[in-house]
Motif scaffolding. Structure first.
Motif, PDB file in Angstrom:
ATOM      1  N   LEU A 148      -0.504   6.261  -9.331  1.00  0.00           N
ATOM      2  CA  LEU A 148      -0.128   5.739 -10.649  1.00  0.00           C
ATOM      3  C   LEU A 148      -0.790   6.538 -11.764  1.00  0.00           C
ATOM      4  O   LEU A 148      -0.149   6.859 -12.771  1.00  0.00           O
ATOM      5  N   LEU A 149      -2.067   6.871 -11.597  1.00  0.00           N
ATOM      6  CA  LEU A 149      -2.756   7.682 -12.603  1.00  0.00           C
ATOM      7  C   LEU A 149      -2.090   9.057 -12.730  1.00  0.00           C
ATOM      8  O   LEU A 149      -1.869   9.545 -13.839  1.00  0.00           O
ATOM      9  N   ALA A 150      -1.748   9.662 -11.597  1.00  0.00           N
ATOM     10  CA  ALA A 150      -1.106  10.978 -11.609  1.00  0.00           C
ATOM     11  C   ALA A 150       0.278  10.922 -12.265  1.00  0.00           C
ATOM     12  O   ALA A 150       0.706  11.893 -12.894  1.00  0.00           O
ATOM     13  N   GLY A 199       0.801  -1.220   0.000  1.00  0.00           N
ATOM     14  CA  GLY A 199       0.000   0.000   0.000  1.00  0.00           C
ATOM     15  C   GLY A 199       0.831   1.265   0.000  1.00  0.00           C
ATOM     16  O   GLY A 199       0.444   2.274   0.581  1.00  0.00           O
ATOM     17  N   LEU A 200       1.974   1.229  -0.667  1.00  0.00           N
ATOM     18  CA  LEU A 200       2.909   2.357  -0.688  1.00  0.00           C
ATOM     19  C   LEU A 200       2.875   3.052  -2.057  1.00  0.00           C
ATOM     20  O   LEU A 200       3.561   2.631  -2.989  1.00  0.00           O
ATOM     21  N   PRO A 201       2.097   4.126  -2.189  1.00  0.00           N
ATOM     22  CA  PRO A 201       1.942   4.768  -3.497  1.00  0.00           C
ATOM     23  C   PRO A 201       3.221   5.368  -4.066  1.00  0.00           C
ATOM     24  O   PRO A 201       3.521   5.185  -5.254  1.00  0.00           O
ATOM     25  N   THR A 244       6.288   4.526  -3.444  1.00  0.00           N
ATOM     26  CA  THR A 244       7.208   3.439  -3.773  1.00  0.00           C
ATOM     27  C   THR A 244       6.773   2.746  -5.064  1.00  0.00           C
ATOM     28  O   THR A 244       7.609   2.425  -5.912  1.00  0.00           O
ATOM     29  N   ALA A 245       5.472   2.534  -5.228  1.00  0.00           N
ATOM     30  CA  ALA A 245       4.973   1.901  -6.458  1.00  0.00           C
ATOM     31  C   ALA A 245       5.349   2.742  -7.675  1.00  0.00           C
ATOM     32  O   ALA A 245       5.813   2.210  -8.692  1.00  0.00           O
ATOM     33  N   VAL A 246       5.195   4.041  -7.574  1.00  0.00           N
ATOM     34  CA  VAL A 246       5.558   4.925  -8.685  1.00  0.00           C
ATOM     35  C   VAL A 246       7.071   4.901  -8.911  1.00  0.00           C
ATOM     36  O   VAL A 246       7.532   4.839 -10.054  1.00  0.00           O
ATOM     37  N   ALA A 247       7.854   4.907  -7.826  1.00  0.00           N
ATOM     38  CA  ALA A 247       9.317   4.870  -7.959  1.00  0.00           C
ATOM     39  C   ALA A 247       9.777   3.594  -8.648  1.00  0.00           C
ATOM     40  O   ALA A 247      10.653   3.627  -9.529  1.00  0.00           O
ATOM     41  N   VAL A 248       9.189   2.459  -8.282  1.00  0.00           N
ATOM     42  CA  VAL A 248       9.561   1.189  -8.921  1.00  0.00           C
ATOM     43  C   VAL A 248       9.152   1.206 -10.393  1.00  0.00           C
ATOM     44  O   VAL A 248       9.926   0.793 -11.266  1.00  0.00           O
ATOM     45  N   ALA A 249       7.951   1.694 -10.679  1.00  0.00           N
ATOM     46  CA  ALA A 249       7.495   1.766 -12.076  1.00  0.00           C
ATOM     47  C   ALA A 249       8.445   2.627 -12.903  1.00  0.00           C
ATOM     48  O   ALA A 249       8.834   2.255 -14.015  1.00  0.00           O
ATOM     49  N   ARG A 250       8.828   3.770 -12.361  1.00  0.00           N
ATOM     50  CA  ARG A 250       9.753   4.660 -13.088  1.00  0.00           C
ATOM     51  C   ARG A 250      11.121   4.011 -13.264  1.00  0.00           C
ATOM     52  O   ARG A 250      11.756   4.162 -14.303  1.00  0.00           O
ATOM     53  N   ALA A 251      11.582   3.298 -12.240  1.00  0.00           N
ATOM     54  CA  ALA A 251      12.868   2.607 -12.349  1.00  0.00           C
ATOM     55  C   ALA A 251      12.804   1.515 -13.410  1.00  0.00           C
ATOM     56  O   ALA A 251      13.733   1.354 -14.207  1.00  0.00           O
ATOM     57  N   GLU A 252      11.705   0.771 -13.434  1.00  0.00           N
ATOM     58  CA  GLU A 252      11.544  -0.281 -14.451  1.00  0.00           C
ATOM     59  C   GLU A 252      11.450   0.308 -15.856  1.00  0.00           C
ATOM     60  O   GLU A 252      11.899  -0.290 -16.819  1.00  0.00           O
ATOM     61  N   ALA A 253      10.856   1.500 -15.960  1.00  0.00           N
ATOM     62  CA  ALA A 253      10.719   2.155 -17.266  1.00  0.00           C
ATOM     63  C   ALA A 253      12.053   2.679 -17.774  1.00  0.00           C
ATOM     64  O   ALA A 253      12.179   2.992 -18.956  1.00  0.00           O
ATOM     65  N   ALA A 254      13.039   2.767 -16.901  1.00  0.00           N
ATOM     66  CA  ALA A 254      14.405   3.161 -17.261  1.00  0.00           C
ATOM     67  C   ALA A 254      14.454   4.436 -18.104  1.00  0.00           C
ATOM     68  O   ALA A 254      15.038   4.457 -19.187  1.00  0.00           O
ATOM     69  N   ALA A 299      -4.116  -3.089 -10.089  1.00  0.00           N
ATOM     70  CA  ALA A 299      -5.502  -3.525  -9.865  1.00  0.00           C
ATOM     71  C   ALA A 299      -5.552  -5.026  -9.591  1.00  0.00           C
ATOM     72  O   ALA A 299      -6.269  -5.478  -8.693  1.00  0.00           O
ATOM     73  N   ALA A 300      -4.779  -5.792 -10.342  1.00  0.00           N
ATOM     74  CA  ALA A 300      -4.751  -7.244 -10.145  1.00  0.00           C
ATOM     75  C   ALA A 300      -4.183  -7.614  -8.780  1.00  0.00           C
ATOM     76  O   ALA A 300      -4.523  -8.654  -8.224  1.00  0.00           O
ATOM     77  N   ALA A 301      -3.338  -6.735  -8.229  1.00  0.00           N
ATOM     78  CA  ALA A 301      -2.756  -6.986  -6.910  1.00  0.00           C
ATOM     79  C   ALA A 301      -3.645  -6.462  -5.783  1.00  0.00           C
ATOM     80  O   ALA A 301      -3.285  -6.562  -4.620  1.00  0.00           O
ATOM     81  N   GLY A 302      -4.800  -5.891  -6.136  1.00  0.00           N
ATOM     82  CA  GLY A 302      -5.727  -5.399  -5.124  1.00  0.00           C
ATOM     83  C   GLY A 302      -5.361  -4.049  -4.547  1.00  0.00           C
ATOM     84  O   GLY A 302      -5.595  -3.781  -3.378  1.00  0.00           O
ATOM     85  N   ALA A 303      -4.794  -3.174  -5.370  1.00  0.00           N
ATOM     86  CA  ALA A 303      -4.342  -1.859  -4.905  1.00  0.00           C
ATOM     87  C   ALA A 303      -5.484  -1.020  -4.346  1.00  0.00           C
ATOM     88  O   ALA A 303      -6.619  -1.097  -4.808  1.00  0.00           O
ATOM     89  N   GLY A 304      -5.136  -0.218  -3.389  1.00  0.00           N
ATOM     90  CA  GLY A 304      -6.092   0.716  -2.800  1.00  0.00           C
ATOM     91  C   GLY A 304      -6.124   2.033  -3.558  1.00  0.00           C
ATOM     92  O   GLY A 304      -5.364   2.242  -4.505  1.00  0.00           O
ATOM     93  N   PRO A 305      -6.989   2.948  -3.128  1.00  0.00           N
ATOM     94  CA  PRO A 305      -7.161   4.210  -3.842  1.00  0.00           C
ATOM     95  C   PRO A 305      -5.913   5.079  -3.896  1.00  0.00           C
ATOM     96  O   PRO A 305      -5.674   5.751  -4.895  1.00  0.00           O
ATOM     97  N   ASP A 306      -5.084   5.068  -2.843  1.00  0.00           N
ATOM     98  CA  ASP A 306      -3.884   5.904  -2.842  1.00  0.00           C
ATOM     99  C   ASP A 306      -2.895   5.461  -3.909  1.00  0.00           C
ATOM    100  O   ASP A 306      -2.323   6.287  -4.626  1.00  0.00           O
TER     101      ASP A 306
END
Length: 198
Positions: A94-96, A47-49, A51-61, A82-89
């Motif tokens: 991710l949308l932002a 549930g770490l928004p 961190t999720a964005v940081a990992v996504a950006r790191a993976e996007a290189a 969504a498949a992992a059951g993410a919460g609204p935050d």
């Protein structure tokens, strides 16, 4: 040095320290860390928004997240969250950050709402979060099914989606009535002008 950061990321994940974890992930990526100390799914599950964005950006290189997702069969980060059951935050972050859209489709034609409905962890939370963000409950996948029409859903998820579908249909009906009323009024006004009544 990367090993020390990995241990600190693990500790930050365990403590759910989102800002520190995101900062450390970004530092690892900047140092060329090919093996990130946390996965996207771990950040979402915690549930770490940030961190999720940081990992996504790191993976996007360095690529824009939308560009990085273009070749992703899972549909992208929003689908995976969504498949992992993410919460609204997490979903809002991710949308932002520009990760996917609510109506984007994966290889099966499913939207993030389709993925959330079948999530193994917290599906109701993810479904409600996506609906609140504006996901269309009437969107269909390649099999012609809405998120509610898929198999394997809990009764609670089915109920939430059924209510959302009903509200969406009612909203579409109201819009059609308004559009029809506007057209009728316009036609009557034009007719009155032509016959000299106005």
């Amino acid at each position: 040095m990367l090993d020390g950061k990995q241990a600190r990321v693990r500790a930050a994940l365990a403590a759910r320290n989102d800002p520190l974890c995101a900062e450390l992930i970004a530092a690892c990526a900047a140092e060329g860390g090919l093996l990130l100390p946390a996965t996207f799914e771990e950040a979402v599950a915690a549930g770490l928004p940030q961190t999720a964005v940081a990992v996504a950006r790191a993976e996007a290189a360095g690529q824009d997240l939308r560009e990085a997702e273009a070749t992703d069969a899972r549909g992208g980060y929003l689908h995976a969250a969504a498949a992992a059951g993410a919460g609204p935050d997490v979903l809002a972050a991710l949308l932002a950050a520009g990760a996917g859209g609510l109506e984007d489709h994966d290889d099966d034609g499913g939207t993030p709402l389709h993925c959330a409905a079948t999530a193994a962890h917290e599906p109701v939370q993810a479904v409600k979060a996506l609906l609140a963000a504006g996901a269309d409950p009437l969107a269909r996948n390649k099999a012609g099914r809405t998120a509610r029409g898929q198999g394997g859903l809990s009764e609670e998820v089915k109920q939430v989606l059924a209510e959302a579908e009903e509200a969406a249909r009612a909203g579409k009906a109201r819009k059609q009535e308004q559009l029809w009323g506007t057209r009728v009024q316009k036609t009557q006004t034009e007719s009155a002008f032509r016959t000299g009544c106005l």
